[in-house]
Design a protein around this motif. Structure first.
Motif, PDB file in Angstrom:
ATOM      1  N   GLU A  78       0.707  -1.210  -0.088  1.00  0.00           N
ATOM      2  CA  GLU A  78       0.183  -0.033   0.071  1.00  0.00           C
ATOM      3  C   GLU A  78       0.816   1.060  -0.009  1.00  0.00           C
ATOM      4  O   GLU A  78       0.410   2.143  -0.733  1.00  0.00           O
ATOM      5  N   ALA A  79       1.901   1.232   0.722  1.00  0.00           N
ATOM      6  CA  ALA A  79       2.760   2.524   0.950  1.00  0.00           C
ATOM      7  C   ALA A  79       3.558   2.594  -0.537  1.00  0.00           C
ATOM      8  O   ALA A  79       3.782   3.892  -0.857  1.00  0.00           O
ATOM      9  N   ASP A 104       2.082   2.317  -3.110  1.00  0.00           N
ATOM     10  CA  ASP A 104       1.152   3.033  -4.066  1.00  0.00           C
ATOM     11  C   ASP A 104       0.847   4.493  -3.391  1.00  0.00           C
ATOM     12  O   ASP A 104       0.215   5.242  -4.405  1.00  0.00           O
ATOM     13  N   ASN A 105       0.912   4.494  -2.265  1.00  0.00           N
ATOM     14  CA  ASN A 105       0.665   5.876  -1.590  1.00  0.00           C
ATOM     15  C   ASN A 105       1.686   6.221  -0.684  1.00  0.00           C
ATOM     16  O   ASN A 105       1.511   5.755   0.460  1.00  0.00           O
ATOM     17  N   GLU A 135       2.177   8.610   1.329  1.00  0.00           N
ATOM     18  CA  GLU A 135       1.512   8.988   2.580  1.00  0.00           C
ATOM     19  C   GLU A 135       1.446   8.464   3.552  1.00  0.00           C
ATOM     20  O   GLU A 135       1.351   8.330   4.794  1.00  0.00           O
ATOM     21  N   ILE A 136       1.276   6.799   3.271  1.00  0.00           N
ATOM     22  CA  ILE A 136       1.273   5.782   4.453  1.00  0.00           C
ATOM     23  C   ILE A 136       2.574   5.834   5.293  1.00  0.00           C
ATOM     24  O   ILE A 136       3.512   5.662   4.813  1.00  0.00           O
TER      25      ILE A 136
END
Length: 168
Positions: A132-133, A135-136, A138-139
């Motif tokens: 997830e991080a 792809d994003n 901000e995570i």
């Protein structure tokens, strides 16, 4: 292969994966994968039995020689018993070894083992949060977790069901 247990800090922040003092910028990670290292119980048991037969022959030879030469017979008996105890200790070490889960990170070079633990649930959670991080950016997450440092040959596997390449 030997290993030692310790505590490792794992976090994703500022667009990077931090594992202890190693840093992997998320934008440079080409691939991540999870591997399972399971102790070879069958091989350990077979090796123990094979060695036990030879070591018992040494013990019985020592018992047979006791009447002819007490010193030599006793020496063979002690050496055989010591070898049996050592082989049993090695067998127990393998039988008590946990299954380890390895997070591998591939950047521009070969895959590197970033994290090794016996906690499958936590390793799966970190793996999915890392995906997830990527792809994003901000995570963010942070863990302090028990991990294993594996000593011995470095084995890199490319693709599924390959034997891999041993590097020294």
């Amino acid at each position: 292969m030997g290993y030692s247990r310790g505590i490792t800090e794992v976090q994703v922040s500022k667009g990077a994966l931090w594992v202890a003092s190693d840093t992997y910028p998320l934008r440079n990670i080409a691939r991540t994968s999870m591997r399972e290292i399971e102790p070879d119980y069958a091989k350990a048991k077979a090796e123990f039995v094979k060695k036990l037969v030879l070591q018992l022959l040494l013990v019985f030879a020592g018992l047979a020689l006791m009447s002819a030469s007490t010193f030599i017979g006793f020496l063979l008996l002690i050496v055989g018993a010591g070898l049996i105890a050592r082989a049993y200790q090695r067998l127990q070490k393998v039988l008590n070894a946990p299954t380890l889960y390895v997070l591998q990170i591939t950047t521009s070079g070969s895959p590197q083992t970033a994290l090794t633990s016996d906690d499958k649930g936590l390793m799966d959670k970190i793996f999915h949060q890392l995906m997830e991080a990527m792809d994003n950016p901000e995570i963010q997450f942070h863990y302090e977790m028990p991990t294993y440092n594996i000593n011995g040959d470095s084995i890199y596997q490319f693709g599924d069901h390959n034997t891999g390449q041993v590097t020294r």
